[in-house]
Design an enzyme around this catalytic site. Structure first.
Site, PDB file in Angstrom:
ATOM      1  N   SER A 118       0.867  -1.180   0.000  1.00 41.43           N
ATOM      2  CA  SER A 118       0.000   0.000   0.000  1.00 41.43           C
ATOM      3  C   SER A 118       0.897   1.222   0.000  1.00 41.43           C
ATOM      4  O   SER A 118       1.811   1.334  -0.820  1.00 41.43           O
ATOM      5  CB  SER A 118      -0.937  -0.035   1.210  1.00 41.43           C
ATOM      6  OG  SER A 118      -1.827   1.064   1.181  1.00 41.43           O
ATOM      7  N   HIS A 172      -2.222  -1.213  -3.637  1.00 43.19           N
ATOM      8  CA  HIS A 172      -3.383  -0.336  -3.499  1.00 43.19           C
ATOM      9  C   HIS A 172      -3.243   0.866  -4.432  1.00 43.19           C
ATOM     10  O   HIS A 172      -2.243   1.591  -4.384  1.00 43.19           O
ATOM     11  CB  HIS A 172      -3.521   0.153  -2.060  1.00 43.19           C
ATOM     12  CG  HIS A 172      -3.861  -0.947  -1.108  1.00 43.19           C
ATOM     13  ND1 HIS A 172      -3.794  -0.809   0.258  1.00 43.19           N
ATOM     14  CD2 HIS A 172      -4.283  -2.219  -1.322  1.00 43.19           C
ATOM     15  CE1 HIS A 172      -4.152  -1.932   0.836  1.00 43.19           C
ATOM     16  NE2 HIS A 172      -4.454  -2.811  -0.103  1.00 43.19           N
ATOM     17  N   ASP A 196      -4.728  -4.932   5.672  1.00 42.78           N
ATOM     18  CA  ASP A 196      -4.932  -5.783   4.495  1.00 42.78           C
ATOM     19  C   ASP A 196      -3.760  -6.753   4.338  1.00 42.78           C
ATOM     20  O   ASP A 196      -2.599  -6.359   4.430  1.00 42.78           O
ATOM     21  CB  ASP A 196      -5.068  -4.904   3.249  1.00 42.78           C
ATOM     22  CG  ASP A 196      -5.694  -5.669   2.089  1.00 42.78           C
ATOM     23  OD1 ASP A 196      -6.263  -6.747   2.339  1.00 42.78           O
ATOM     24  OD2 ASP A 196      -5.620  -5.179   0.951  1.00 42.78           O
TER      25      ASP A 196
END
EC number: 2.1.1.80
Length: 1002
Positions: free
Chosen positions: A26, A53, A147
């Site tokens: 991310s 992401h 995540d």
């Protein structure tokens, strides 16, 4: 072109098994990916799938940015594309990515509103785990949030491998720390070292069994099991060995230990490694309504069961509940079945597991969005609360579930149950352990109670105890077999499975052994046919489990059917049979009842029962073999008239009658004693059941108290969580400010650098020619408003028109003031993008003048500060919330300005405790501030202030000291917590401190 898919498909079928590496990242992931891919060996023969992401609004430049440094080919993933070894695939924006059968890529678009970053790393990891099993590897790199943590657990559950970037090496440590805290990580390394570790994993030797060539030895295996049993209090002896060996092998791979004996010594010296191995054993893969068809059938069976049940109490046991999805699924089913009537029922769902961490996670009942991806929207909306980027089970569902740490292999079961679910747990058990657990479940269930097993599990040999309700869904009904005793649990001592051939003194030839077996069978058949043709097998509960031959002594009693030997045997034999059983219980191997005379089929016969004790292991336990010998009077020596004279015959008959009379009297007395003992035994058994029931109720109460305590603890932690959020907001704001400053310093470099900088900083540059009133925009300006360069042509009027109505005149005034050097900068205004979405723009500019000091050109920048402004507004609301909390708190609180060394805020409790108001504290500033503190504690207080300055935002510094009271001047001892309340934006150091305190007087 038509042949290409066909050839790819053939390759997927015939090529060697491919190891697939899922990579999740991310914020800060670009740098981590560049470091990893630039140091990746070119011959790993692995395929890499990257879920980074990304914003769905903009075209991704990830492939262009990464391919320059990547050592292997890297492309954007295409739907249905077959993975190739030594190749990297990047998930495009606005899609989730998964792996399907045949090593194919599946790109899934999502139409619902975004709650979590996409693509989902959890979904990628879970798909790789499902398809590739032990050939799956998950890597978590830099990023914020959680995540990837759930997905890496799924990979570990399939015996795959989990790798995490060292949080110290990551730009943002949220995702790495979350994965590490889940306990499912094998390696923690820097991003530059990941490639080397992958190659080591690929070439590391794998063991598949015990006592085979190049495998773990029996002695070493037993040593590891004993260490786990001693330290972790869980016995894995009766778990399947291959599963255990794979877990041991994975830990050895992580530690780069090749020899199993060396690993055993490592376990003995490092207790933390024992915990890591134990956690590896406990990987559980579960989900909400896993196997939807089975839960649909369970829904129907539960509905029928509840309709036919008069009691308003439902007791359910979920064995091996892992992180709680299954018990919550059952609670949702019950809520849907009962509806509003559920308030009339006492519903208790006991959810147990040996994994303490999983139980703690389940109690919190907070799950990521990926855990709910397969749930219907109606269920999500009705039974879950959206909490930031996660989902929390509603309290109405949580209140029915009681979580507890419980070892099904060792701890006693819950009783009087209506439903037991034990899904995908027994597949890890040996047959011996399965045959101990299934009778335990039957004992715990009410008659007609329901048992639900996993798709790969069955009831085995216990068809007499269960009736299948659905063979495909593995749902069974418990049959009533009469009053039961608790099933005996065998000790789980480690058994030596290999035969010690050296201990055998004689080795017989195969031919001689075959002859011995044949002769033995001849003797057994002859005895069975002519000597003792009638036989019965009786278990420890004295139930008949098998009969051989036609036995005229057996009778079928009236009433409910039963297999009890005393209910089915001729009543005249019952007393002597009990006596014979008693002899066996005292240690004898053989006992008999002696001959008794009674009429059988109209004939006077004499009957004797011979009992032989058979000791054996396994679920059936010890058995008793009963033979019946039926003789005519002429064959009984004492009654044979031909052998004696008349006088001797009369004498023998007299003696026999007297013995029979005494025996009858003794039998009556013995029967009375037996009945009294049976009554006492029943009372003791009833008392034991009541004690077990009381123990369960106490355990339930303890769980409820523990849950309440956790809720209180959660409330106390809310303030610290709020401070942590404030710290993150400050860090994000500082990060944006730093990026903006860097972009300004590099503004006049090359056009290509400018374009890249504008994209990363969400800004654009513009030029306004005063004489022509023409305005030129950079590409960044078009991106800010989502406009197409080919369609939209900027002009002064069009530029003003982008602003929202009430900002248009202010924007015009700002541009006019710029020309006269009267404008204050930056100028913040709200505008609309192409989708009519409100964005907040910060406008700054410089004016170029000619020799006549007339404005000629205006050069400026526009920056999207929507996130920053929203963050500042949230911070303001947050500080108002903190003030409200402090004013409502029962503890005294004050805020200290470090620079002025003065108190600028006190709440009502502070005044009550110490008598100071803000007005009376004005004189205690600067050096006079320390006059508030008792003289002997002033140096200590100064040290506390310095510790707070050196601490991080959100971190509490506790201490105790004495403050002089304003009422009488006496010192008041207090306990206090000190945290940073405000940070100086220039120095980034603490500027104000929040102190919460209370009196320490007893």
């Amino acid at each position: 072109m038509s042949d290409k898919p066909h050839s790819n498909e053939n390759m997927a079928i015939t090529r060697p098994t491919l190891t697939v590496v899922g990579v999740g990242a991310s914020a800060g992931g670009l740098e981590a990916l560049q470091s990893m891919l630039s140091n990746l060996p070119t011959d790993t023969n692995m395929a890499f799938v990257v879920a980074q992401h990304l914003s769905p609004s903009y075209k991704s430049m990830m492939v262009d940015l990464l391919e320059k440094a990547c050592t292997i080919p890297i492309t954007s993933a295409i739907d249905n594309e077959v993975l190739e070894p030594n190749h990297a695939y990047i998930c495009p924006p606005n899609f989730n990515i998964e792996i399907t059968n045949g090593d194919r890529i599946s790109l899934i678009s999502y139409s619902e509103a975004r709650r979590t970053p996409r693509p989902s790393v959890d979904m990628l990891f879970e798909s790789i785990a499902s398809i590739k099993g032990e050939n799956a590897i998950g890597i978590v790199l830099s990023g914020t949030g959680t995540d990837g943590s759930r997905g890496i657990r799924a990979i570990k559950g399939e015996n795959g491998f989990g790798i995490v970037q060292d949080p110290k090496d990551a730009k943002y440590d949220g995702m790495p720390n979350s994965a590490i805290n889940s306990g499912n990580v094998d390696l923690i390394v820097q991003s530059t070292e990941i490639g080397t570790e992958l190659k080591n994993i690929l070439h590391f030797p794998r063991r598949r069994s015990v006592d085979n060539e190049n495998a773990i030895s029996r002695e070493t295996y037993n040593g590891i099991i004993n260490i786990l049993k001693k330290q972790c209090k869980v016995d894995f002896t009766l778990y399947k060995e291959n599963t255990i060996v794979r877990r041991i092998d994975r830990r050895m791979t992580s530690l780069r230990i090749h020899d199993t004996d060396v690993y055993l010594e490592h376990l003995k010296k490092h207790t933390e490694e024992v915990s890591l191995l134990f956690n590896d054993m406990l990987i559980g893969v579960t989900s909400f309504f896993r196997d939807a068809r089975a839960f649909d059938r369970l829904d129907r069976e539960l509905s029928n069961y509840i309709q036919n049940r008069e009691s308003k109490e439902l007791r359910i046991w979920c064995v091996g509940c892992s992180t709680g999805e299954e018990p919550y699924s059952i609670a949702i089913i019950l809520n849907q079945i009962l509806g509003d009537k559920i308030e009339d029922y006492k519903v208790q769902i006991f959810a147990t597991d040996i994994d303490k961490n999983a139980i703690e996670f389940a109690r919190n009942a907070v799950y990521p969005e990926s855990a709910l991806q397969n749930l219907p929207k109606g269920i999500r909306d009705k039974f879950f609360i959206v909490n930031d980027d996660q989902f929390e089970v509603k309290k109405a569902i949580k209140s029915h579930v009681i979580f507890s740490v419980h070892d099904i292999n060792n701890d006693p079961p819950f009783l009087r149950l209506d439903l037991i679910t034990c899904r995908n747990l027994m597949i890890y058990f040996t047959v011996e352990l399965q045959r101990q657990i299934l009778p335990t479940f039957h004992y715990a269930l009410n008659p007609k109670g329901i048992l639900m097993l996993g798709q790969s599990e069955s009831i085995g040999v216990f068809q007499e105890q269960y009736r299948p309700l659905s063979k495909t869904s593995k749902i069974y009904e418990a049959l009533f077999v009469g009053k039961q005793l608790p099933p005996e649990r065998k000790s789980n001592s480690i058994k030596k499975k290999a035969v010690d051939y050296e201990a055998q003194s004689v080795t017989e030839s195969p031919r001689r052994t075959k002859l011995n077996e044949e002769f033995s069978n001849i003797i057994a058949r002859t005895l069975k046919q002519f000597v003792l043709p009638n036989a019965m097998l009786v278990n420890e509960n004295q139930d008949i489990i098998f009969t051989e031959g036609e036995n005229k002594l057996l009778v079928r009693p009236s009433g409910l059917p039963t297999n009890n030997i005393f209910k089915n045997l001729h009543p005249q034999l019952s007393i002597d049979l009990r006596s014979a059983f008693h002899q066996l219980h005292t240690g004898k191997d053989i006992a008999d009842t002696g001959f008794q005379s009674f009429s059988l089929d109209g004939k006077d016969v004499w009957v004797k029962l011979i009992l032989i004790s058979i000791q054996r292991e396994g679920p059936l336990g010890s058995l008793t073999l009963i033979f019946s010998q039926i003789e005519e009077p002429v064959n009984i020596p004492v009654l044979s008239k031909g052998n004696l004279s008349g006088e001797q015959n009369v004498s023998n008959q007299a003696v026999l009658i007297e013995q029979q009379r005494q025996l009858f009297k003794t039998k009556e007395q013995l029967q009375n004693v037996i009945e009294e003992l049976e009554t006492s035994n029943e009372e003791m058994q009833s008392m034991n059941e009541e004690l077990q029931s009381s123990n369960e109720e106490l355990q339930s109460s303890n769980e409820e108290l523990e849950t309440t305590n956790e809720e209180l603890q959660s409330t106390n932690e809310e303030l610290q969580t709020a401070y942590a959020e404030l710290r993150m907001a400050y860090e994000e704001r500082e990060h944006q400010r730093t990026e903006l400053e860097d972009l300004r310093n590099n503004l006049q470099h090359t056009n290509s650098l400018l374009e890249d900088a504008e994209k990363s900083a969400k800004m654009g540059s513009w030029l306004w020619d005063i004489t022509t009133r023409k305005i030129e925009w950079s590409n960044g300006c078009y991106l800010l408003f989502g406009l197409d360069r080919e369609v939209f042509h900027p002009s002064y009027e069009a530029f003003i028109g982008l602003a929202q109505d009430h900002y248009r005149s202010l924007l015009e005034d700002q541009l006019t003031n710029l020309l006269h050097s009267k404008a204050s900068q930056p100028f913040i205004f709200e505008a609309y993008d192409v989708n009519k979405k409100t964005i907040i723009i910060s406008l700054e500019a410089v004016v170029s003048f000619n020799d006549l000091k007339q404005a000629v050109k205006v050069m400026g920048t526009m920056t999207d500060v929507t996130d920053t402004i929203v963050s500042e507004r949230e911070q303001t609301r947050y500080k108002d919330k903190i003030s409200y909390i402090l004013n409502s708190s029962l503890n005294a609180a004050c805020v200290i300005d470090i620079k002025k060394m003065a108190i600028e805020y006190v709440n009502a409790e502070f005044y009550k405790l110490l008598g100071y108001s803000l007005d009376t504290l004005e004189s205690f500033t600067g050096d006079n501030f320390y006059e508030l503190i008792e003289e002997e504690d002033r140096e200590k207080f100064g040290t506390v202030i310095q510790n707070v300055i050196d601490s991080k935002p959100g971190e509490a510094v506790p201490s105790s000291y004495q403050i002089l009271s304003a009422k009488d001047g006496y010192p008041v001892p207090v306990y206090a917590n000190h945290t940073i309340y405000e940070i100086n934006e220039n120095t980034l150091g603490a500027s104000k401190i929040l102190v919460t305190l209370f009196s320490s007087k007893s």
